[in-house]
Design a protein around this motif. Structure first.
Motif, PDB file in Angstrom:
ATOM      1  N   MET A  39      -3.564   3.060  -2.890  1.00  0.00           N
ATOM      2  CA  MET A  39      -2.886   3.955  -2.335  1.00  0.00           C
ATOM      3  C   MET A  39      -1.227   4.310  -3.015  1.00  0.00           C
ATOM      4  O   MET A  39      -0.417   5.141  -3.134  1.00  0.00           O
ATOM      5  N   ARG A  40      -0.895   2.656  -2.160  1.00  0.00           N
ATOM      6  CA  ARG A  40       0.582   2.072  -2.285  1.00  0.00           C
ATOM      7  C   ARG A  40       0.721   2.688  -3.286  1.00  0.00           C
ATOM      8  O   ARG A  40       2.207   3.162  -4.007  1.00  0.00           O
ATOM      9  N   ASN A  41       0.284   1.969  -4.733  1.00  0.00           N
ATOM     10  CA  ASN A  41       0.418   1.634  -6.450  1.00  0.00           C
ATOM     11  C   ASN A  41       0.542   3.466  -6.747  1.00  0.00           C
ATOM     12  O   ASN A  41       1.199   4.040  -7.260  1.00  0.00           O
ATOM     13  N   PHE A  42      -0.604   4.158  -5.863  1.00  0.00           N
ATOM     14  CA  PHE A  42      -0.869   5.358  -6.091  1.00  0.00           C
ATOM     15  C   PHE A  42       0.705   6.195  -6.224  1.00  0.00           C
ATOM     16  O   PHE A  42       1.323   7.047  -6.920  1.00  0.00           O
ATOM     17  N   PHE A  43       0.749   6.288  -4.759  1.00  0.00           N
ATOM     18  CA  PHE A  43       2.143   6.449  -4.636  1.00  0.00           C
ATOM     19  C   PHE A  43       3.811   6.094  -5.164  1.00  0.00           C
ATOM     20  O   PHE A  43       4.630   7.426  -6.300  1.00  0.00           O
ATOM     21  N   VAL A  44       3.710   5.531  -5.652  1.00  0.00           N
ATOM     22  CA  VAL A  44       4.718   5.005  -6.756  1.00  0.00           C
ATOM     23  C   VAL A  44       5.061   5.486  -8.189  1.00  0.00           C
ATOM     24  O   VAL A  44       5.685   5.609  -8.389  1.00  0.00           O
ATOM     25  N   GLU A  45       3.522   4.922  -8.530  1.00  0.00           N
ATOM     26  CA  GLU A  45       3.249   5.907 -10.191  1.00  0.00           C
ATOM     27  C   GLU A  45       3.857   7.168 -10.538  1.00  0.00           C
ATOM     28  O   GLU A  45       4.456   7.788 -10.995  1.00  0.00           O
ATOM     29  N   ARG A  46       4.006   7.844  -9.038  1.00  0.00           N
ATOM     30  CA  ARG A  46       3.700   9.523  -8.861  1.00  0.00           C
ATOM     31  C   ARG A  46       5.350   9.555  -9.258  1.00  0.00           C
ATOM     32  O   ARG A  46       5.825  10.232  -9.375  1.00  0.00           O
ATOM     33  N   GLN A  47       5.635   8.837  -8.479  1.00  0.00           N
ATOM     34  CA  GLN A  47       7.334   9.195  -8.125  1.00  0.00           C
ATOM     35  C   GLN A  47       7.691   8.727  -9.607  1.00  0.00           C
ATOM     36  O   GLN A  47       8.919   9.249 -10.039  1.00  0.00           O
ATOM     37  N   LYS A  48       7.264   7.718  -9.708  1.00  0.00           N
ATOM     38  CA  LYS A  48       8.102   7.050 -11.152  1.00  0.00           C
ATOM     39  C   LYS A  48       7.429   8.483 -12.399  1.00  0.00           C
ATOM     40  O   LYS A  48       8.064   8.697 -13.189  1.00  0.00           O
ATOM     41  N   ASN A  49       6.642   9.270 -12.272  1.00  0.00           N
ATOM     42  CA  ASN A  49       5.897  10.331 -13.047  1.00  0.00           C
ATOM     43  C   ASN A  49       6.647  11.802 -13.272  1.00  0.00           C
ATOM     44  O   ASN A  49       6.488  12.471 -13.776  1.00  0.00           O
ATOM     45  N   GLY A  50       7.783  11.383 -11.392  1.00  0.00           N
ATOM     46  CA  GLY A  50       8.442  12.498 -11.053  1.00  0.00           C
ATOM     47  C   GLY A  50       7.319  13.712 -10.659  1.00  0.00           C
ATOM     48  O   GLY A  50       7.479  14.539 -11.186  1.00  0.00           O
TER      49      GLY A  50
ATOM     50  N   THR B 176     -13.767   9.080   5.327  1.00  0.00           N
ATOM     51  CA  THR B 176     -14.562   7.397   5.296  1.00  0.00           C
ATOM     52  C   THR B 176     -14.415   6.656   4.516  1.00  0.00           C
ATOM     53  O   THR B 176     -15.023   6.262   3.671  1.00  0.00           O
ATOM     54  N   CYS B 177     -13.152   5.756   4.863  1.00  0.00           N
ATOM     55  CA  CYS B 177     -12.237   4.748   4.434  1.00  0.00           C
ATOM     56  C   CYS B 177     -12.644   3.950   4.956  1.00  0.00           C
ATOM     57  O   CYS B 177     -11.306   3.850   5.977  1.00  0.00           O
ATOM     58  N   TYR B 178     -13.523   2.629   5.259  1.00  0.00           N
ATOM     59  CA  TYR B 178     -12.834   1.695   6.389  1.00  0.00           C
ATOM     60  C   TYR B 178     -12.132   0.423   6.288  1.00  0.00           C
ATOM     61  O   TYR B 178     -12.085  -0.141   7.331  1.00  0.00           O
ATOM     62  N   LEU B 179     -11.446   0.451   5.252  1.00  0.00           N
ATOM     63  CA  LEU B 179     -10.673   0.013   5.123  1.00  0.00           C
ATOM     64  C   LEU B 179      -9.336  -0.021   5.075  1.00  0.00           C
ATOM     65  O   LEU B 179      -8.279  -0.933   4.830  1.00  0.00           O
ATOM     66  N   LEU B 180      -9.278   1.346   5.139  1.00  0.00           N
ATOM     67  CA  LEU B 180      -7.901   1.536   5.550  1.00  0.00           C
ATOM     68  C   LEU B 180      -7.152   1.894   6.639  1.00  0.00           C
ATOM     69  O   LEU B 180      -7.740   1.153   8.350  1.00  0.00           O
ATOM     70  N   THR B 181      -5.945   1.134   6.520  1.00  0.00           N
ATOM     71  CA  THR B 181      -5.206   0.654   8.470  1.00  0.00           C
ATOM     72  C   THR B 181      -3.776   1.432   8.350  1.00  0.00           C
ATOM     73  O   THR B 181      -3.623   1.823   7.761  1.00  0.00           O
ATOM     74  N   ASP B 182      -3.778   1.285  10.032  1.00  0.00           N
ATOM     75  CA  ASP B 182      -2.099   1.842  10.580  1.00  0.00           C
ATOM     76  C   ASP B 182      -1.099   1.514   9.482  1.00  0.00           C
ATOM     77  O   ASP B 182      -0.019   2.383   9.519  1.00  0.00           O
ATOM     78  N   ASN B 183      -1.034   0.406   9.013  1.00  0.00           N
ATOM     79  CA  ASN B 183       0.160  -0.247   7.955  1.00  0.00           C
ATOM     80  C   ASN B 183       0.004   0.597   6.756  1.00  0.00           C
ATOM     81  O   ASN B 183       0.954   0.639   6.196  1.00  0.00           O
ATOM     82  N   GLY B 184      -0.776   0.390   6.224  1.00  0.00           N
ATOM     83  CA  GLY B 184      -0.972   1.677   4.927  1.00  0.00           C
ATOM     84  C   GLY B 184      -1.571   2.624   4.746  1.00  0.00           C
ATOM     85  O   GLY B 184      -0.173   3.521   4.142  1.00  0.00           O
ATOM     86  N   VAL B 185      -1.450   3.026   6.106  1.00  0.00           N
ATOM     87  CA  VAL B 185      -0.720   5.024   6.039  1.00  0.00           C
ATOM     88  C   VAL B 185       0.104   4.851   6.009  1.00  0.00           C
ATOM     89  O   VAL B 185       1.187   5.391   5.595  1.00  0.00           O
ATOM     90  N   ASP B 186       0.619   4.135   6.922  1.00  0.00           N
ATOM     91  CA  ASP B 186       2.380   3.929   7.424  1.00  0.00           C
ATOM     92  C   ASP B 186       2.854   3.213   5.624  1.00  0.00           C
ATOM     93  O   ASP B 186       3.747   4.679   5.583  1.00  0.00           O
ATOM     94  N   GLU B 187       2.639   3.233   5.036  1.00  0.00           N
ATOM     95  CA  GLU B 187       3.179   3.050   4.335  1.00  0.00           C
ATOM     96  C   GLU B 187       2.740   4.156   3.077  1.00  0.00           C
ATOM     97  O   GLU B 187       4.104   4.620   1.911  1.00  0.00           O
ATOM     98  N   ILE B 188       2.121   4.319   3.019  1.00  0.00           N
ATOM     99  CA  ILE B 188       1.863   5.810   2.189  1.00  0.00           C
ATOM    100  C   ILE B 188       3.157   7.118   1.740  1.00  0.00           C
ATOM    101  O   ILE B 188       3.223   7.757   1.602  1.00  0.00           O
ATOM    102  N   LEU B 189       3.439   7.406   3.492  1.00  0.00           N
ATOM    103  CA  LEU B 189       4.042   8.088   4.294  1.00  0.00           C
ATOM    104  C   LEU B 189       5.828   8.482   4.018  1.00  0.00           C
ATOM    105  O   LEU B 189       6.319   9.158   3.868  1.00  0.00           O
TER     106      LEU B 189
END
Length: 413
Positions: free
Chosen positions: A292-303, A314-327
């Motif tokens: 998801m972090r890479n997804f948002f990095v690519e979104r930023q590049k694509n404007g 239902t995403c068992y591998l998503l963490t607090d730190n992961g959400v923090d980076e996404i936001l």
């Protein structure tokens, strides 16, 4: 003040006390309150007083008929005959004004009370409907623009899609419940989509046999008009996201059962520059934090435009730190919904709210919340953001209890 003025004030005060307190509000607020009631509530409100009856009858232009939870849970219960009579009278009286109907019972019951013509009816939400019943609907309301319905578990009605083609103004098509389409019907659906260049909303969240080939056949004809798409991607691989990325106008995307989603698939989706609302469920094989972090990095590049709504379920591998980076990439996010994510503890809630100054709603449902009672109370009393924490349900779900102590929720009842 003389006795005459004093008596007039007393009489006026008594008249105010007789009036329902709701009607002391500005009238546009009263209309908004009535507009947000479902049909059972409106029918009950009509019995409260003559003022309610007059206002409801006058301003009941859109009729969302009987869609409260209790009717879903008790499909065998019958509508009161008095309520049906009232609805029938309102439908006939306002047949030229009603623009929306929701009906979750038998379509035959609805057809019995509908007037002969409803030219302004544009939004219709039904339960299961056959081609024959749909023909009757078309004769009554040929100008439908938004149609939601359920299909049988195995869809074998070969005349259904040719009947749908009669609705020339249809721009939104939503199929609910779980179903499997026969090959002839899939072909008919593809023919319909080829003939409808104006379709902007297409939802098939629970279609079983949606392969990559079928998805390509369904989406290619409408790739230049779609702005909202919800579909099951259980049988699609990461590279199959390319066909979705070609729907370049998409503003809202929901991916259900994304069990085979890959990081490369998210990279394809990052090309959707207009995407503002992204919902995804059942991602259990992907390293979601990094992806998801890479997804948002690519979104930023694509404007891409900033994301405003994000939901991960239902995403068992998503963490607090992961959400923090996404936001960090979502400064204009106003709705965040995380459900059934076992590694989300809720410890970063304050940081998330701070990072998103436009946020108005934050939901953590069935997550591993590790918050004190004081923190739970403080979050609940947040004045700027509506924070929904279903911590009680989760705690009862994971708490170790004896069989005799299990609640209905624990048994899944």
């Amino acid at each position: 003040m003389d006795d005459f003025d004093r008596s007039r004030i007393i009489i006026a005060a008594k008249e105010i006390n007789k009036q329902c307190f709701v009607f002391r509000l500005p009238f546009h607020i009263v209309k908004d309150i009535i507009r947000n009631l479902d049909a059972p509530a409106k029918l009950q409100a009509r019995e409260a007083c003559k003022q309610f009856q007059a206002v409801i009858d006058e301003h009941w232009d859109d009729i969302p008929i009987f869609h409260s939870l209790k009717f879903f849970l008790r499909p065998s219960c019958k509508v009161k005959s008095d309520d049906i009579d009232v609805l029938k009278e309102l439908l006939i009286e306002k047949s030229n004004r009603i623009s929306s109907i929701t009906w979750k019972w038998s379509i035959d019951e609805l057809l019995e009370i509908l007037p002969e013509s409803m030219p302004r009816l544009e939004v219709l939400k039904l339960s299961s409907v056959s081609s024959g019943q749909l023909c009757k609907v078309y004769n009554i309301a040929p100008n439908l623009k938004d149609f939601t319905f359920e299909r049988e578990r195995v869809d074998e009605d070969n005349q259904f899609w040719p009947t749908v083609q009669k609705f020339k103004q249809l721009t939104a098509l939503r199929m609910e419940d779980c179903f499997e389409m026969t090959l002839p019907n899939i072909s008919s659906l593809m023919d319909y989509l080829k003939s409808n260049e104006n379709l902007s909303c297409f939802a098939i969240p629970n279609m079983y046999n949606l392969t990559a080939e079928i998805a390509t056949g369904l989406l290619t004809p409408i790739k230049n008009s779609l702005t909202e798409l919800t579909m099951s991607v259980a049988d699609l691989q990461g590279q199959d996201m390319l066909v979705i990325s070609r729907c370049w106008k998409l503003r809202k995307l929901g991916l259900h059962d994304a069990v085979h989603l890959t990081e490369q698939g998210l990279v394809h989706l990052s090309k959707l520059t207009n995407l503002e609302d992204f919902q995804i469920t059942f991602v259990d094989e992907l390293a979601i934090d990094t992806a998801m972090r890479n997804f948002f990095v690519e979104r930023q590049k694509n404007g891409c435009v900033p994301l405003r709504k994000l939901g991960i379920d239902t995403c068992y591998l998503l963490t607090d730190n992961g959400v923090d980076e996404i936001l960090d990439f979502c400064p204009k996010l106003h709705t965040l919904n995380l459900s059934d994510c076992d590694k989300i503890s809720g410890e970063f809630i304050d940081a998330w709210v701070t990072k998103c100054p436009l946020m108005v709603s934050l939901t953590l449902r069935y997550c591993s919340l590790k918050l004190s009672e004081a923190e739970l109370k403080r979050h609940k009393e947040n004045k700027r953001v509506k924070i929904n924490l279903d911590y009680d349900l989760f705690n009862s779900r994971v708490k170790k209890v004896e069989p005799l102590q299990m609640s209905d929720d624990d048994n899944g009842l």
